[in-house]
Design a protein around this motif. Structure first.
Motif, PDB file in Angstrom:
ATOM      1  N   THR A   1      14.339  47.414  -6.137  1.00 30.47           N
ATOM      2  CA  THR A   1      14.454  46.262  -7.038  1.00 30.47           C
ATOM      3  C   THR A   1      13.286  45.306  -6.821  1.00 30.47           C
ATOM      4  OG1 THR A   1      16.846  46.457  -6.816  1.00 30.47           O
ATOM      5  CG2 THR A   1      16.006  44.476  -7.876  1.00 30.47           C
ATOM      6  N   VAL A   2      12.914  45.158  -5.552  1.00 33.60           N
ATOM      7  CA  VAL A   2      11.771  44.303  -5.235  1.00 33.60           C
ATOM      8  C   VAL A   2      10.515  44.830  -5.943  1.00 33.60           C
ATOM      9  CG1 VAL A   2      10.274  43.495  -3.376  1.00 33.60           C
ATOM     10  CG2 VAL A   2      12.743  43.576  -3.031  1.00 33.60           C
ATOM     11  N   PHE A   3      10.400  46.157  -5.969  1.00 35.98           N
ATOM     12  CA  PHE A   3       9.246  46.763  -6.646  1.00 35.98           C
ATOM     13  C   PHE A   3       9.155  46.326  -8.104  1.00 35.98           C
ATOM     14  CE2 PHE A   3       7.829  50.289  -9.402  1.00 35.98           C
ATOM     15  CZ  PHE A   3       6.478  50.268  -9.066  1.00 35.98           C
ATOM     16  N   ARG A   4      10.305  46.170  -8.736  1.00 34.61           N
ATOM     17  CA  ARG A   4      10.293  45.790 -10.159  1.00 34.61           C
ATOM     18  C   ARG A   4       9.717  44.391 -10.372  1.00 34.61           C
ATOM     19  NH1 ARG A   4      10.286  50.130 -12.710  1.00 34.61           N
ATOM     20  NH2 ARG A   4      10.534  48.849 -14.556  1.00 34.61           N
ATOM     21  N   LEU A   5       9.615  43.637  -9.317  1.00 30.15           N
ATOM     22  CA  LEU A   5       8.997  42.308  -9.402  1.00 30.15           C
ATOM     23  C   LEU A   5       7.538  42.402  -9.854  1.00 30.15           C
ATOM     24  CD1 LEU A   5       9.850  40.094  -6.302  1.00 30.15           C
ATOM     25  CD2 LEU A   5       9.969  39.428  -8.692  1.00 30.15           C
ATOM     26  N   CYS A   6       6.881  43.489  -9.481  1.00 33.41           N
ATOM     27  CA  CYS A   6       5.432  43.593  -9.682  1.00 33.41           C
ATOM     28  C   CYS A   6       5.027  43.242 -11.107  1.00 33.41           C
ATOM     29  CB  CYS A   6       4.949  45.001  -9.349  1.00 33.41           C
ATOM     30  SG  CYS A   6       5.077  45.427  -7.612  1.00 33.41           S
ATOM     31  N   GLN A   7       5.712  43.862 -12.052  1.00 33.18           N
ATOM     32  CA  GLN A   7       5.334  43.663 -13.450  1.00 33.18           C
ATOM     33  C   GLN A   7       5.343  42.191 -13.865  1.00 33.18           C
ATOM     34  OE1 GLN A   7       8.547  45.234 -16.054  1.00 33.18           O
ATOM     35  NE2 GLN A   7       9.681  45.541 -14.139  1.00 33.18           N
ATOM     36  N   PHE A   8       6.173  41.394 -13.176  1.00 31.02           N
ATOM     37  CA  PHE A   8       6.297  39.993 -13.599  1.00 31.02           C
ATOM     38  C   PHE A   8       5.322  39.066 -12.874  1.00 31.02           C
ATOM     39  CE2 PHE A   8      10.574  41.909 -14.071  1.00 31.02           C
ATOM     40  CZ  PHE A   8      10.660  41.843 -15.453  1.00 31.02           C
ATOM     41  N   ILE A   9       4.679  39.551 -11.840  1.00 28.74           N
ATOM     42  CA  ILE A   9       3.808  38.677 -11.064  1.00 28.74           C
ATOM     43  C   ILE A   9       2.349  39.095 -11.107  1.00 28.74           C
ATOM     44  CG2 ILE A   9       5.658  38.050  -9.484  1.00 28.74           C
ATOM     45  CD1 ILE A   9       4.550  39.990  -7.478  1.00 28.74           C
ATOM     46  N   LYS A  10       2.083  40.163 -11.856  1.00 27.11           N
ATOM     47  CA  LYS A  10       0.720  40.705 -11.909  1.00 27.11           C
ATOM     48  C   LYS A  10      -0.335  39.657 -12.237  1.00 27.11           C
ATOM     49  CE  LYS A  10       0.870  45.599 -13.022  1.00 27.11           C
ATOM     50  NZ  LYS A  10       0.745  46.622 -14.045  1.00 27.11           N
ATOM     51  N   ASN A  11       0.027  38.745 -13.088  1.00 26.82           N
ATOM     52  CA  ASN A  11      -0.974  37.789 -13.535  1.00 26.82           C
ATOM     53  C   ASN A  11      -0.860  36.422 -12.881  1.00 26.82           C
ATOM     54  OD1 ASN A  11      -2.319  39.541 -15.382  1.00 26.82           O
ATOM     55  ND2 ASN A  11      -0.477  39.439 -16.638  1.00 26.82           N
ATOM     56  N   LYS A  12      -0.006  36.347 -11.879  1.00 20.92           N
ATOM     57  CA  LYS A  12       0.100  35.076 -11.173  1.00 20.92           C
ATOM     58  C   LYS A  12      -0.972  35.005 -10.091  1.00 20.92           C
ATOM     59  CE  LYS A  12       5.082  34.699 -11.866  1.00 20.92           C
ATOM     60  NZ  LYS A  12       5.677  33.485 -12.384  1.00 20.92           N
ATOM     61  N   ARG A  13      -1.358  33.794  -9.766  1.00 18.01           N
ATOM     62  CA  ARG A  13      -2.353  33.614  -8.704  1.00 18.01           C
ATOM     63  C   ARG A  13      -1.623  33.321  -7.410  1.00 18.01           C
ATOM     64  NH1 ARG A  13      -7.190  33.613 -10.644  1.00 18.01           N
ATOM     65  NH2 ARG A  13      -7.378  33.557 -12.903  1.00 18.01           N
ATOM     66  N   ILE A  14      -1.192  34.392  -6.784  1.00 20.88           N
ATOM     67  CA  ILE A  14      -0.409  34.257  -5.559  1.00 20.88           C
ATOM     68  C   ILE A  14      -0.925  35.236  -4.516  1.00 20.88           C
ATOM     69  CG2 ILE A  14       1.672  33.532  -6.770  1.00 20.88           C
ATOM     70  CD1 ILE A  14       2.677  36.373  -6.602  1.00 20.88           C
ATOM     71  N   LYS A  15      -0.449  35.042  -3.289  1.00 20.22           N
ATOM     72  CA  LYS A  15      -0.732  36.001  -2.227  1.00 20.22           C
ATOM     73  C   LYS A  15       0.538  36.786  -1.961  1.00 20.22           C
ATOM     74  CE  LYS A  15      -4.266  33.707   0.577  1.00 20.22           C
ATOM     75  NZ  LYS A  15      -5.425  34.595   0.480  1.00 20.22           N
ATOM     76  N   VAL A  16       0.410  38.103  -1.894  1.00 18.69           N
ATOM     77  CA  VAL A  16       1.557  38.957  -1.608  1.00 18.69           C
ATOM     78  C   VAL A  16       1.287  39.735  -0.328  1.00 18.69           C
ATOM     79  CG1 VAL A  16       2.857  40.979  -2.352  1.00 18.69           C
ATOM     80  CG2 VAL A  16       2.254  39.222  -4.019  1.00 18.69           C
ATOM     81  N   ILE A  17       2.235  39.628   0.603  1.00 21.90           N
ATOM     82  CA  ILE A  17       2.153  40.405   1.839  1.00 21.90           C
ATOM     83  C   ILE A  17       3.245  41.459   1.769  1.00 21.90           C
ATOM     84  CG2 ILE A  17       2.225  40.306   4.354  1.00 21.90           C
ATOM     85  CD1 ILE A  17       1.713  37.233   4.037  1.00 21.90           C
ATOM     86  N   THR A  18       2.867  42.729   1.859  1.00 25.47           N
ATOM     87  CA  THR A  18       3.868  43.773   1.647  1.00 25.47           C
ATOM     88  C   THR A  18       3.615  45.001   2.501  1.00 25.47           C
ATOM     89  OG1 THR A  18       5.003  45.100  -0.020  1.00 25.47           O
ATOM     90  CG2 THR A  18       2.624  44.876  -0.263  1.00 25.47           C
ATOM     91  N   ASN A  19       4.685  45.761   2.729  1.00 24.74           N
ATOM     92  CA  ASN A  19       4.576  47.047   3.423  1.00 24.74           C
ATOM     93  C   ASN A  19       4.944  48.196   2.490  1.00 24.74           C
ATOM     94  OD1 ASN A  19       7.366  46.564   3.249  1.00 24.74           O
ATOM     95  ND2 ASN A  19       7.738  47.902   4.982  1.00 24.74           N
ATOM     96  N   SER A  20       5.070  47.892   1.197  1.00 27.48           N
ATOM     97  CA  SER A  20       5.516  48.905   0.246  1.00 27.48           C
ATOM     98  C   SER A  20       4.336  49.517  -0.497  1.00 27.48           C
ATOM     99  CB  SER A  20       6.471  48.257  -0.758  1.00 27.48           C
ATOM    100  OG  SER A  20       6.522  49.008  -1.942  1.00 27.48           O
ATOM    101  N   MET A  21       4.169  50.817  -0.360  1.00 32.91           N
ATOM    102  CA  MET A  21       3.038  51.473  -1.015  1.00 32.91           C
ATOM    103  C   MET A  21       3.102  51.374  -2.543  1.00 32.91           C
ATOM    104  SD  MET A  21       0.230  52.785  -0.348  1.00 32.91           S
ATOM    105  CE  MET A  21       0.259  53.297   1.330  1.00 32.91           C
ATOM    106  N   PRO A  22       4.256  51.558  -3.160  1.00 38.79           N
ATOM    107  CA  PRO A  22       4.291  51.388  -4.613  1.00 38.79           C
ATOM    108  C   PRO A  22       3.869  49.977  -5.033  1.00 38.79           C
ATOM    109  CG  PRO A  22       6.230  52.567  -3.885  1.00 38.79           C
ATOM    110  CD  PRO A  22       5.535  52.091  -2.643  1.00 38.79           C
ATOM    111  N   VAL A  23       4.279  48.985  -4.279  1.00 44.92           N
ATOM    112  CA  VAL A  23       3.876  47.620  -4.606  1.00 44.92           C
ATOM    113  C   VAL A  23       2.357  47.485  -4.476  1.00 44.92           C
ATOM    114  CG1 VAL A  23       3.975  45.211  -3.844  1.00 44.92           C
ATOM    115  CG2 VAL A  23       6.076  46.551  -3.992  1.00 44.92           C
TER     116      VAL A  23
END
Lengths: 248, 248
Positions: free
Chosen positions: A103-125
């Motif tokens: 479910t967390v992965f589904r977040l990607c589509q909604f934040i692609k264009n935001k100017r944020i920093k993402v720290i992740t251990n998920s390869m799909p993300v």
DNA sequence: TCGTTTTTGATTATTTTTGATCAAGTTAAA
DNA sequence: TTTAACTTGATCAAAAATAATCAAAAACGA
């Protein structure tokens, strides 16, 4: 003919034929179409079937080639709704953690264009965000191919070096006893993320509610908010402990 | 026949035959061409197929982002020869470092089926090896989209926690003065890898020889061997310092 | 028993899916 | 290059499925 019985027959027919349609079911089970629709929606909420127009197909239907996308495909609509809601809490300038939940992965589509920093251990993300506006920080460590995520001691150490305003995590199950995970490694990552963030959001579809799983690793109030499509009434015990329930 | 079912059948046929056309699908699935077209467009939106005139073909695995392929494409034959030669020094059971050089990336194809551990900061290498026999360890830190690699202080710290038998690195230029890099970050990674490995192999095609570049960051004898397609006579200065020259 | 809750069904309005038509664009042969 | 055949996307309309609302029936607890 009560719901339990209908549920069994629907699932049996689904397993046998690979698909069911509302009309035929209404006829076969001697009830109305609207009741069947309600049943199917319930089963869909529980992640047992995948709803289509006019009927349903098994939740495990081989929809897409990639393993991860496949896993994510179950309950996709619900997960997308949850993700969209969660994304509304993310603003430009934020620093966020994302774990390897589907479910967390589904977040990607909604934040692609935001100017944020993402720290992740998920390869799909990582794959999804590597060519986006987002500034990526990749957790280092041993790659777990089965979970498509980075795990291990060093991953935990890495996480402990950072702090984020918000963490978005998934779990395998949730009950009054607390949060459940598939494996110790996933649990360790979730604990580390929660410890290093000001606010932890648990993204959790209805299918996971009241489904204790392999390992109980944290009390429910480790998180500050639960974003879910489930009936808030089901999570009264969480609310009592001060966890904010965000419905979709 | 709803969309989900058609989708499955279309993907199944695509996997089997390698292509589908609108008319045949409309006939086979007993629906209209416009519906098939809409389906194909949806699948295309989801990245599952690649739309053609009159039908669709399987979506190419979006394995490597374009820029990297492009960079790697120059001198490809030479790079492949160098990579193949370097791969012959890798044996089952080895633990190796790989950096984000384009020649180093060509190693992937030759080691996919070896039982080794690879520690890398290169995203293309990660993509290429994530579904292989190789056990992957991913260097954590900030993702540099331009170089498709993970860099930063934490990346260096991460590398310092490990030790490998062999490191395979690339450089931007090489002369009697030493090794050159595009950026401080790449230089820092190369230094760290060399420091943490017993043997360091420099993979270097002829175009880089005697081409000093931006930053001179190490003496030439930081590496134990240079694998190259250049004339060994050009590297006498290296040989003099005890560096092994491996021709292809 | 009575009152409450749950389940079910009917009706209606809304949404989704599909197909037909046609102008515009694309391909391929002449 | 031009023409002809084909493919496509846009628009609209019809059909099907659905959600929402309300009311009746059944189950339940006191």
């Amino acid at each position: 003919m009560n719901f339990q019985l209908r549920k069994q027959k629907i699932l049996a027919q689904l397993a046998e034929k690979g698909e069911v349609d509302t009309k035929a079911l209404a006829l076969a089970l001697d009830t109305s179409e609207i009741t069947i629709r309600r049943d199917l929606n319930l089963l869909s909420d529980q992640g047992l079937v995948y709803r289509t127009h006019g009927g349903a197909i098994p939740a495990e239907a081989p929809e897409m080639p990639h393993r991860f996308i496949h896993k994510a495909a179950s309950n996709l609509a619900a997960k997308d709704k949850i993700a969209a809601k969660a994304a509304s809490y993310i603003e430009d300038g934020d620093i966020i953690f994302m774990d390897c939940g589907s479910t967390v992965f589904r977040l990607c589509q909604f934040i692609k264009n935001k100017r944020i920093k993402v720290i992740t251990n998920s390869m799909p993300v990582i794959s999804e965000l590597q060519n986006s506006q987002v500034s990526l920080n990749i957790v280092g460590g041993e790659y777990d191919a089965a979970r498509q995520a980075i795990h291990g001691t060093l991953a935990i150490e890495h996480i402990r070096r950072y702090h984020a305003g918000k963490a978005f995590i998934g779990v395998d199950g949730l009950s009054a006893q607390g949060l459940f995970a598939h494996s110790e490694m996933e649990a360790a990552i979730a604990l580390a993320l929660a410890a290093q963030s000001t606010q932890t959001y648990l993204l959790c579809d209805a299918a996971k509610i009241d489904k204790p799983s392999y390992l109980q690793f944290a009390p429910i109030d480790m998180v500050q908010a639960i974003v879910t499509n489930a009936d808030p009434a089901q999570l009264k015990y969480a609310k009592k402990k001060g966890v904010k329930i965000i419905g979709v």
